[in-house]
Each structure stands twice: as structure tokens, then as C-alpha cells.
Design a protein around this motif. Structure first.
Motif, PDB file in Angstrom:
ATOM      1  N   PHE A 405       0.832  -1.198   0.000  1.00 59.72           N
ATOM      2  CA  PHE A 405       0.000   0.000   0.000  1.00 59.72           C
ATOM      3  C   PHE A 405       0.869   1.252   0.000  1.00 59.72           C
ATOM      4  O   PHE A 405       0.573   2.238  -0.685  1.00 59.72           O
ATOM      5  N   GLY A 406       1.956   1.224   0.764  1.00 66.67           N
ATOM      6  CA  GLY A 406       2.889   2.346   0.747  1.00 66.67           C
ATOM      7  C   GLY A 406       3.509   2.547  -0.621  1.00 66.67           C
ATOM      8  O   GLY A 406       3.680   3.686  -1.083  1.00 66.67           O
ATOM      9  N   VAL A 503       7.469   2.374   6.275  1.00 65.66           N
ATOM     10  CA  VAL A 503       8.894   2.162   6.038  1.00 65.66           C
ATOM     11  C   VAL A 503       9.332   2.694   4.679  1.00 65.66           C
ATOM     12  O   VAL A 503      10.479   3.142   4.514  1.00 65.66           O
ATOM     13  N   LEU A 504       8.427   2.691   3.686  1.00 68.19           N
ATOM     14  CA  LEU A 504       8.759   3.243   2.374  1.00 68.19           C
ATOM     15  C   LEU A 504       8.486   4.746   2.292  1.00 68.19           C
ATOM     16  O   LEU A 504       9.053   5.444   1.451  1.00 68.19           O
ATOM     17  N   LEU A 505       7.607   5.255   3.165  1.00 72.73           N
ATOM     18  CA  LEU A 505       7.254   6.672   3.154  1.00 72.73           C
ATOM     19  C   LEU A 505       8.166   7.499   4.046  1.00 72.73           C
ATOM     20  O   LEU A 505       8.085   8.727   4.055  1.00 72.73           O
ATOM     21  N   MET A 510      11.139  13.526   7.814  1.00 68.71           N
ATOM     22  CA  MET A 510       9.841  13.145   8.363  1.00 68.71           C
ATOM     23  C   MET A 510       9.981  11.806   9.088  1.00 68.71           C
ATOM     24  O   MET A 510       9.428  10.784   8.676  1.00 68.71           O
ATOM     25  N   PRO A 511      10.746  11.769  10.201  1.00 65.06           N
ATOM     26  CA  PRO A 511      10.993  10.500  10.893  1.00 65.06           C
ATOM     27  C   PRO A 511       9.775  10.024  11.677  1.00 65.06           C
ATOM     28  O   PRO A 511       9.001  10.826  12.195  1.00 65.06           O
ATOM     29  N   VAL A 512       9.626   8.717  11.749  1.00 68.23           N
ATOM     30  CA  VAL A 512       8.568   8.077  12.523  1.00 68.23           C
ATOM     31  C   VAL A 512       9.234   7.087  13.482  1.00 68.23           C
ATOM     32  O   VAL A 512      10.228   6.441  13.127  1.00 68.23           O
ATOM     33  N   LEU A 513       8.707   6.972  14.699  1.00 72.47           N
ATOM     34  CA  LEU A 513       9.371   6.198  15.741  1.00 72.47           C
ATOM     35  C   LEU A 513       9.674   4.769  15.317  1.00 72.47           C
ATOM     36  O   LEU A 513      10.772   4.263  15.553  1.00 72.47           O
ATOM     37  N   SER A 514       8.705   4.089  14.717  1.00 74.06           N
ATOM     38  CA  SER A 514       8.907   2.685  14.372  1.00 74.06           C
ATOM     39  C   SER A 514      10.042   2.514  13.369  1.00 74.06           C
ATOM     40  O   SER A 514      10.855   1.592  13.486  1.00 74.06           O
ATOM     41  N   VAL A 515      10.138   3.422  12.386  1.00 75.18           N
ATOM     42  CA  VAL A 515      11.192   3.319  11.384  1.00 75.18           C
ATOM     43  C   VAL A 515      12.539   3.709  11.986  1.00 75.18           C
ATOM     44  O   VAL A 515      13.574   3.124  11.653  1.00 75.18           O
ATOM     45  N   VAL A 516      12.546   4.698  12.881  1.00 71.89           N
ATOM     46  CA  VAL A 516      13.794   5.075  13.552  1.00 71.89           C
ATOM     47  C   VAL A 516      14.325   3.895  14.363  1.00 71.89           C
ATOM     48  O   VAL A 516      15.526   3.597  14.344  1.00 71.89           O
ATOM     49  N   ALA A 517      13.434   3.202  15.086  1.00 69.41           N
ATOM     50  CA  ALA A 517      13.858   2.024  15.844  1.00 69.41           C
ATOM     51  C   ALA A 517      14.401   0.947  14.913  1.00 69.41           C
ATOM     52  O   ALA A 517      15.419   0.306  15.209  1.00 69.41           O
ATOM     53  N   PHE A 518      13.733   0.738  13.777  1.00 68.83           N
ATOM     54  CA  PHE A 518      14.201  -0.255  12.798  1.00 68.83           C
ATOM     55  C   PHE A 518      15.575   0.113  12.245  1.00 68.83           C
ATOM     56  O   PHE A 518      16.456  -0.747  12.108  1.00 68.83           O
TER      57      PHE A 518
END
Length: 560
Positions: A405-406, A503-505, A510-518
Motif C-alpha cells: 500500500f505504501g 517504512v517506504l514513506l 519526516m521521521p517516525v518512531l517505528s522506522v527510527v527504531a528499525f
């Protein structure tokens, strides 16, 4: 209804249609051949497909066995601490799958790829590669994450089994085995298939677990392959794989629904009363109770405790010694983590926290408003083509894996559209994609509460001259506010802990917590990744419990 149809087309149908058009363009249509019938096909598609289907089938089977076993214990036996087991069995889905994967790495990571070793390796145990990386740990983590779905579905079905059926079979001399396979299993088969289908779809579309536990040893699934193609700029191949992943997920969900609708119907709720009767476990009561609680503790409490301990420990190998607050509130020190500051002094993490909470609030608000309009239109409208199309479109994202979807949103909104600028890397794209992806949950919650509001109230208001907005804001919303708020909280939780969609966006601006942790986990900064994950867990569990309290759902299997 027409306005709702236009919104659904723009948010859901258009991105999926665009991603298909992109792959059929003259300069990109060769990507289909590259993926399906070239020398690259085994590595691009068929090996990841095999891994994906293996994960999906194994997760579905494991979740049905564990979730069905726990549901049977709670609903149909006299096992002690039934309420405790039931509550613990619903908690694993509140924990993000990448949190469980990180916790697994803290415990079982070995030195195969270098970097820090896990706690058990630090104690002197020789952890084999198959237990530290690849298929086996991915399956264990995914099963422990998704079995709560099958537990909830099967427990609800078992609660409707009339005990008179069981008593009649016992009077006829049927043994327990015959009762189970002749009565209980046929009656609950739709729930078993539904729970298995949901678990299969979750395992097939999951990105975080195979990325964290499989990619380091080059175990690819379709989700991780899409991510890899997009990361290196081979977008056309990534789009093709995304389309194929959507078709695979949709096919198996359709097959599950087909099996349910194509079977004979067994009515279990009738006009006659039925007494609740539970199987006597005898001497197995306490051993089975210990087994059930052990499974729940291993899948829920242990990962949380491990992540908390790891966020204070200097390394995973020394998990419970020499604790430090550096990863939470330490300033930049060259001797620790290459000079990275703790959460309280790290501008990137602080920015990600603000953006993530803001994203959750915006998506919850937009999703609730849109879900209210869609569900109101569907509940109040008469049957017809347009309501059917709207309903199908609004539930279409359930068939689409998050990473696919992303990719579809990047294909449509990543470039300018007429006078509208490209949205890639903007907060608006995150809100649009997340709202569209989570609209099924908002619509389902909205329909449930709006159906409880009688249409006679609105008819009376209409006779007094009240317009649509007046009736909606003065009658429908106030009477449905509790359920709508609970639905908004659930949408908030889902986007805060989501990784596969964003993860693709994700962009550095524009950081997001879940992607930063990943990203931190992928770069070897496990303590920072675990500390960020603890923040996500705290937000998710707190808001989830609040949502459950607001919904106040009846759970008959918890009652004596």
C-alpha cells in the motif's frame, strides 16, 4: 453517498490502479518479465514467494493450534484462572511485531554477522544459527504475535456452543474425542478458518520480523524484497512484486471466505435456553493452567521485560548488570554508541516522537470523521450498486499488505499531479496513506455504533426541519461518541506501532518512531532501538487498554 464514493476512489482505488498502470508503461513493462521469467526470477520472486508462503502457512497453523487450545481451555473447561488466561491471551497483538523480534535478538543473537551477541551467548551458551536467524525465529515470533487473533475469534464461536448438544452426545455414550470432532469442531469451523486466514494474511504481509531476523542472513520474503527494490531505485520491479503480493493475500483471504460460505450452516443460538457446562479436566487442570500461562507470559511479558532491561544495559550480553540511563537521558559521549545521545537529548528521536504522536492524532481524527461518514451512509442507505461499491472499496485495504500500500501511494502521489505538487517526504502523504490504510477499522467501528442509533430519532428531527449536519452533530455523534472514540484510539495505536506501511514513506525530514527504531537496530545500536520500542509499547498498551475500557465489549467466556 456519492461524496463518500469519490473519497474512497481517491484514497484507495486510485493508488492501486496507478501502481498497475506504472508497470504497464512501455518503458517499465519489461519489469514483469524480469520478475516472473528471467534469470533473475528465482532470486527476485520465486525464492521469496516460497519463504512467504511457508511463513503464511506455518503461522496460520501454529496460531490455530495455540489460539484454539487457549480458547478451548478458557471457554469449555474448568481450568483455574480462566479470566487471567483470557486477558493474557489477548495481549500479544498489542505488542508490535518488531518489538518481539528485537526482544528475540536480545536473547538469542549469536556472532554470525558480528556486532553484539545476545544474552544467552553472553552466558556461554552456543546458540545455533538456525535459532538466532532465519526462518525458525521468524516463525516463532510471528506465531506468538498473531495467535491472539485466532484466540479471540475461536473463543467467541465456542461461547455460542449450546451445552445441550454436548450433554445429548454424552447421554448417547459419545466419548470426548467423538464430541470434539463431531460437534465442537464442525460448529466452530468457520471461526477456525477465519482465524487461520487472518493469521495467514498477517504472516504473509509482515515486514518487520523477516527484515530484522531474516535479512541479515539473506532470507528474503516478498515484503522485504519490495523494500529492497524500492531502496535501490528499481521501483518498477518493486511495484510488480507489490501487485503480486496483493493478489496472493487477496486470493487466500477469498479462499477462506469461500470455505466458510460454502459449508453447511449449523445454528447454535436458538430460542431455548442453554446452561453453560464445562469439561472436567481432573488431574490435568493445573498442568494445563501452567502451560497456558507459560505460553502467554513467554509471548507477552518476557519480551517487554527484555526490552526494558536492554534499554538500560550497556550490551545485550550483560542484560542485568551495570545498568545505565545513557540511552534514555545521556548526553553525547564518544565512548558510548559512537557519540549518540540518549532519547532526552537526541533531536532526531525527539522529532520522531512529536511527528509520530501528531501523525497518530491526525490519522485518528481523519479516520474517525471519514469512517463516520462512510458508516452513516452505509447504514442509512438503501441497497444498491453505489453502497455495495463503497463498502467493497472501504474494506479493500484489508487485502493489501502495508508495504504494498505504501508503494502504491508513492506511485500515485510521489510525483506532481497537475497543479498539485509531489507529496513524497511530506507529513500530508503519511496522513493520507495511513487514513486510507486504516479506514476499514474506522468504518467497522462506526457501523457497529451507528446501527444502535434508531433511525426514528433522525426522522423526528427531520420533521422539525433539522438538516443533515444538524442531525449528525446533535443526534448521531453524541449517541455514538463512546464507540467512535474507542475506534479512534485503536486507529491511533495501529499507526503509532506500524512499520510496514511507513517504512517506504519514511524520509530523514519526516521521521517516525517505528522506522527510527528499525534503522537503529539495522545499524547495530540495539539499546537505542529497544529504548524507542519501549516508548512505542508504553503508548500502544496505554491507549489500547483505554480503548477496550471505552468499548466495554461483552466477553461471555470470561463470565462464570
Amino acid at each position: 453517498m456519492l461524496i463518500v464514493l469519490v473519497i474512497a476512489v481517491v484514497l484507495i482505488a486510485a493508488p492501486l490502479f496507478k501502481i498497475t498502470l506504472v508497470t504497464l508503461a512501455p518503458d517499465t513493462i519489461k519489469a514483469w518479465g524480469d520478475v516472473l521469467w528471467s534469470r533473475l526470477s528465482p532470486n527476485l520472486f520465486y525464492k521469496p514467494l516460497t519463504n512467504t508462503l511457508t511463513i503464511g502457512a506455518s503461522v496460520a497453523g501454529g496460531c490455530v493450534l495455540i489460539g484454539g487450545f487457549l480458547a478451548w481451555l478458557v471457554v469449555m473447561t474448568d481450568v483455574p484462572f480462566r479470566r487471567t488466561i483470557a486477558v493474557l491471551s489477548t495481549l500479544p497483538f498489542m505488542i508490535p511485531s518488531f518489538a518481539a523480534a528485537l526482544a528475540w535478538g536480545v536473547l538469542f543473537r549469536n556472532d554470525r554477522i558480528g556486532g553484539q551477541v545476545g544474552f544467552l551467548e553472553g552466558l556461554g551458551f552456543d546458540i545455533p544459527n538456525w535459532l538466532a536467524w532465519g526462518m525458525v525465529p521468524s516463525l516463532i515470533v510471528l506465531i506468538t504475535h498473531y495467535y491472539s487473533l485466532t484466540f479471540t475469534v475461536i473463543a467467541a464461536a465456542l461461547a455460542t456452543v449450546n451445552s445441550d448438544l454436548v450433554e445429548a452426545a454424552q447421554m448417547a455414550g459419545a466419548k470426548r474425542r467423538k464430541i470434539f470432532f463431531g460437534i465442537i469442531l464442525p460448529v466452530t469451523l468457520p471461526a477456525v478458518i477465519a482465524g487461520g486466514s487472518l493469521s495467514f494474511a498477517g504472516g504473509v504481509s509482515n515486514f518487520a520480523v523477516p527484515a530484522l531476523l531474516g535479512l541479515p542472513v539473506r532470507m528474503q520474503t516478498l515484503s522485504t524484497r519490495i523494500y529492497g527494490m524500492m531502496e535501490v531505485g528499481q521501483t518498477a520491479r518493486g511495484y510488480v512484486i507489490a501487485i503480486l503480493l496483493v493478489l496472493i493475500s487477496a486470493f487466500f483471504l477469498w479462499l477462506g471466505n469461500r470455505l466458510i460460505t460454502g459449508r453447511r450452516s449449523y445454528a447454535t443460538i436458538t430460542g431455548k435456553g442453554g446452561r453453560a457446562k464445562r469439561f472436567d479436566l481432573g488431574g490435568l487442570r493445573w498442568p494445563l493452567c501452567a502451560l497456558a500461562i507459560g505460553v502467554s507470559v513467554f509471548s507477552t511479558i518476557v519480551p517487554v521485560l527484555v526490552l526494558i532491561a536492554s534499554s538500560f544495559a550497556p550490551s545485550s550480553a550483560a542484560l542485568f548488570s551495570n545498568w545505565t540511563l545513557h540511552y534514555w537521558m545521556g548526553e553525547s559521549t564518544p565512548a558510548i554508541a559512537q557519540g549518540l545521545a540518549g532519547i532526552a537529548y537526541n533531536p532526531d528521536i525527539l522529532s520522531a516522537i512529536v511527528i509520530t504522536i501528531g501523525l497518530g492524532l491526525c490519522v485518528a481524527a481523519c479516520g474517525t470523521v471519514l469512517g463516520l461518514l462512510v458508516s452513516y451512509s452505509l447504514v442509512r442507505a438503501k441497497r444498491g450498486v453505489v453502497p455495495t461499491v463503497v463498502s467493497q472499496l472501504c474494506f479493500l485495504p484489508l487485502f493489501v499488505p502495508g508495504i504494498a500500500f505504501g508503494a502504491a501511494y508513492i506511485a500515485l502521489y510521489g510525483a506532481p499531479i497537475g497543479p498539485f505538487p509531489a507529496l513524497y517526504g511530506t507529513f500530508g502523504l503519511l496522513v493520507l496513506a495511513a487514513t486510507a490504510f486504516l479506514i476499514p477499522f474506522a468504518v467497522q467501528t462506526g457501523r457497529a455504533v451507528i446501527q444502535q442509533v434508531s433511525g426514528d430519532l433522525e426522522e423526528s428531527a427531520k420533521l422539525t426541519g433539522a438538516g443533515f449536519l444538524r442531525r449528525l452533530t446533535a443526534i448521531t455523534v453524541p449517541l455514538s461518541i463512546r464507540g467512535l472514540t474507542a475506534g479512534a484510539l485503536l486507529v491511533f495505536v495501529k499507526i503509532v506501532r506500524d512499520l510496514s506501511l511507513v517504512v517506504l514513506l519514511f524520509t530523514p525530514t519526516m521521521p517516525v518512531l517505528s522506522v527510527v527504531a528499525f534503522r537503529y537496530a539495522s545499524e547495530g545500536f540495539a539499546q537505542f532501538a529497544n529504548a524507542i520500542t519501549v516508548v512505542i509499547l508504553t503508548i500502544s498498551i496505554t491507549v489500547s487498554l483505554l480503548a477496550n475500557k471505552l468499548q466495554a465489549k461483552s466477553q461471555p467466556w470470561l463470565k462464570n
